[in-house]
Design an enzyme around this catalytic site. Structure first.
Site, PDB file in Angstrom:
ATOM      1  N   CYS A  84       0.851  -1.188   0.000  1.00  0.00           N
ATOM      2  CA  CYS A  84       0.000   0.000   0.000  1.00  0.00           C
ATOM      3  C   CYS A  84       0.889   1.241   0.000  1.00  0.00           C
ATOM      4  CB  CYS A  84      -0.974  -0.005   1.169  1.00  0.00           C
ATOM      5  SG  CYS A  84      -0.338   0.559   2.737  1.00  0.00           S
ATOM      6  N   GLU A  85       0.414   2.232  -0.756  1.00  0.00           N
ATOM      7  CA  GLU A  85       1.230   3.439  -0.903  1.00  0.00           C
ATOM      8  C   GLU A  85       1.184   4.320   0.346  1.00  0.00           C
ATOM      9  OE1 GLU A  85      -0.353   5.299  -4.382  1.00  0.00           O
ATOM     10  OE2 GLU A  85      -1.941   6.322  -3.292  1.00  0.00           O
ATOM     11  N   HIS A  86       0.268   4.007   1.279  1.00  0.00           N
ATOM     12  CA  HIS A  86       0.167   4.837   2.482  1.00  0.00           C
ATOM     13  C   HIS A  86       1.195   4.456   3.526  1.00  0.00           C
ATOM     14  CE1 HIS A  86      -4.166   4.959   0.956  1.00  0.00           C
ATOM     15  NE2 HIS A  86      -3.633   6.124   0.699  1.00  0.00           N
ATOM     16  N   HIS A  87       1.379   3.147   3.722  1.00  0.00           N
ATOM     17  CA  HIS A  87       2.265   2.680   4.798  1.00  0.00           C
ATOM     18  C   HIS A  87       3.427   1.843   4.285  1.00  0.00           C
ATOM     19  CE1 HIS A  87      -1.828   3.176   6.565  1.00  0.00           C
ATOM     20  NE2 HIS A  87      -1.140   3.786   7.505  1.00  0.00           N
ATOM     21  N   GLN A 125      -5.693  -0.542  -3.555  1.00  0.00           N
ATOM     22  CA  GLN A 125      -6.362  -1.687  -4.198  1.00  0.00           C
ATOM     23  C   GLN A 125      -7.269  -1.240  -5.349  1.00  0.00           C
ATOM     24  OE1 GLN A 125      -8.074  -4.503  -1.421  1.00  0.00           O
ATOM     25  NE2 GLN A 125      -9.488  -5.257  -2.967  1.00  0.00           N
ATOM     26  N   HIS A 153      -5.131  -6.378   4.013  1.00  0.00           N
ATOM     27  CA  HIS A 153      -4.141  -5.300   4.107  1.00  0.00           C
ATOM     28  C   HIS A 153      -3.410  -5.389   5.444  1.00  0.00           C
ATOM     29  CE1 HIS A 153      -5.546  -2.718   0.637  1.00  0.00           C
ATOM     30  NE2 HIS A 153      -6.467  -3.661   0.704  1.00  0.00           N
ATOM     31  N   CYS A 155      -1.547  -3.287   6.768  1.00  0.00           N
ATOM     32  CA  CYS A 155      -1.603  -2.022   7.534  1.00  0.00           C
ATOM     33  C   CYS A 155      -2.865  -1.969   8.391  1.00  0.00           C
ATOM     34  CB  CYS A 155      -1.499  -0.803   6.606  1.00  0.00           C
ATOM     35  SG  CYS A 155      -2.888  -0.599   5.497  1.00  0.00           S
TER      36      CYS A 155
HETATM   37  N1  LIG Z   1      -9.032   2.942  -0.172  1.00  0.00           N
HETATM   38  C1  LIG Z   1      -7.904   2.343   0.221  1.00  0.00           C
HETATM   39  N2  LIG Z   1      -7.402   2.633   1.411  1.00  0.00           N
HETATM   40  C2  LIG Z   1      -6.269   2.001   1.792  1.00  0.00           C
HETATM   41  C3  LIG Z   1      -5.620   1.067   1.000  1.00  0.00           C
HETATM   42  N3  LIG Z   1      -4.535   0.627   1.676  1.00  0.00           N
HETATM   43  C4  LIG Z   1      -4.520   1.280   2.844  1.00  0.00           C
HETATM   44  N4  LIG Z   1      -5.584   2.119   2.926  1.00  0.00           N
HETATM   45  C5  LIG Z   1      -6.061   3.052   3.964  1.00  0.00           C
HETATM   46  O1  LIG Z   1      -5.411   4.282   3.828  1.00  0.00           O
HETATM   47  C6  LIG Z   1      -5.826   5.044   4.932  1.00  0.00           C
HETATM   48  C7  LIG Z   1      -4.783   6.079   5.283  1.00  0.00           C
HETATM   49  O2  LIG Z   1      -5.379   6.863   6.272  1.00  0.00           O
HETATM   50  P1  LIG Z   1      -4.633   7.934   7.157  1.00  0.00           P
HETATM   51  O3  LIG Z   1      -5.594   8.437   8.198  1.00  0.00           O
HETATM   52  O4  LIG Z   1      -3.985   8.943   6.275  1.00  0.00           O
HETATM   53  O5  LIG Z   1      -3.456   7.073   7.794  1.00  0.00           O
HETATM   54  P2  LIG Z   1      -3.377   6.403   9.228  1.00  0.00           P
HETATM   55  O6  LIG Z   1      -3.456   7.438  10.311  1.00  0.00           O
HETATM   56  O7  LIG Z   1      -2.157   5.542   9.245  1.00  0.00           O
HETATM   57  O8  LIG Z   1      -4.707   5.521   9.260  1.00  0.00           O
HETATM   58  P3  LIG Z   1      -5.058   4.203  10.084  1.00  0.00           P
HETATM   59  O9  LIG Z   1      -4.670   3.026   9.225  1.00  0.00           O
HETATM   60  O10 LIG Z   1      -6.551   4.264  10.289  1.00  0.00           O
HETATM   61  O11 LIG Z   1      -4.283   4.232  11.375  1.00  0.00           O
HETATM   62  C8  LIG Z   1      -6.157   4.043   6.018  1.00  0.00           C
HETATM   63  O12 LIG Z   1      -7.537   4.124   6.275  1.00  0.00           O
HETATM   64  C9  LIG Z   1      -5.819   2.676   5.388  1.00  0.00           C
HETATM   65  O13 LIG Z   1      -6.677   1.650   5.816  1.00  0.00           O
HETATM   66  C10 LIG Z   1      -6.183   0.772  -0.262  1.00  0.00           C
HETATM   67  O14 LIG Z   1      -5.678  -0.038  -1.029  1.00  0.00           O
HETATM   68  N5  LIG Z   1      -7.323   1.435  -0.598  1.00  0.00           N
HETATM   69 ZN   LIG Z   2      -1.640   0.980   4.283  1.00  0.00          ZN
END
Ligand SMILES: Nc1nc2c(ncn2[C@@H]2O[C@H](COP(=O)(O)OP(=O)(O)OP(=O)(O)O)[C@@H](O)[C@H]2O)c(=O)[nH]1
Ligand SMILES: [Zn+2]
Length: 197
Positions: A84-87, A125, A153, A155
């Site tokens: 995932c590009e977020h974590h 995703q 996921h 994360c």
């Molecule tokens: N729509 C979508 N969300 C994703 C995917 N992979 C990770 N995420 C979500 O990306 C979001 C990033 O949210 P943020 O609030 O910026 O990050 P965060 O504080 O680490 O969020 P938490 O995971 O809720 O602790 C999270 O809700 C993850 O579950 C994906 O493939 N699609």
């Molecule tokens: Zn993630």
């Protein structure tokens, strides 16, 4: 490690950064077990993002065969791992692809290769689903394509909300799959038990 793996430019720099990361995490990068770790991680990350250096359209066009078959072709249960590009933590599961040819079919393995290329990039995703669909639609120009992705996921499992069992399903489709009946046919075939063959 696969001896045939070709690593990309920037490998040494990447390893140097991971050396610093280890220190910032409170480790001693000089201790025995960790001496090779920055380079190992750098190589692993290059493998997990190898899709940036690969062309999914070319993979399909290299194996286009003219064929009159114009019923649904389904390749299901294609395993994938992505990040995932977020974590930058893994998400993983299965991709199911259906398409209805329009004069041309592609090699079955090429569908799985397209999945492999897009999943070896930083992703969400939804975009992974859409990119696989778009690539097959734009390259093969079939009557329609549908892609379903089911994933877990890490994360959401290892950190954050810490839910171990939730599965995310995404889908995207084009052409003939705009008809509910065609989508239903695919979904019914997906639900059917695979026979052992
Ligand atoms: N729509 C979508 N969300 C994703 C995917 N992979 C990770 N995420 C979500 O990306 C979001 C990033 O949210 P943020 O609030 O910026 O990050 P965060 O504080 O680490 O969020 P938490 O995971 O809720 O602790 C999270 O809700 C993850 O579950 C994906 O493939 N699609
Ligand atoms: Zn993630």
């Amino acid at each position: 490690m696969n001896p045939e793996t070709e690593y990309r430019e920037g490998l040494d720099q990447l390893a140097a950064h991971y050396h610093a990361v280890l220190r910032l995490l409170g480790e001693d990068p000089g201790r025995d077990g960790l001496q090779k770790t920055p380079m190992r991680v750098a190589k692993a990350m290059q493998v997990l993002t190898r899709g940036y250096a690969q062309n999914p359209h070319k993979v399909l066009t290299d194996a286009l065969f003219e064929e009159k078959y114009n019923q649904m072709v389904i390749v299901k249960d294609i395993d994938f791992f992505s990040m995932c590009e977020h974590h930058m933590l893994p998400f993983y599961g299965k991709v199911h692809v259906a398409y209805i040819p329009n004069g041309y079919i592609t090699g079955l393995s090429k569908i799985a290769r397209v999945v492999d290329i897009f999943s070896h990039r930083l992703q969400v995703q939804e975009r992974l689903t859409q990119q696989i669909k778009d690539c097959i639609q734009d390259t093969l120009k079939p009557m329609g394509v549908m892609v379903v992705v089911e994933a877990k996921h890490m994360c959401m499992q290892m950190r954050g909300v810490e839910k171990q069992n939730s599965i995310t399903t995404t889908s995207d489709f084009s052409g003939a799959f705009n008809q509910a009946k065609t989508r239903e046919e695919f979904m019914n075939l997906l639900r059917g038990e695979s026979k052992r063959i």
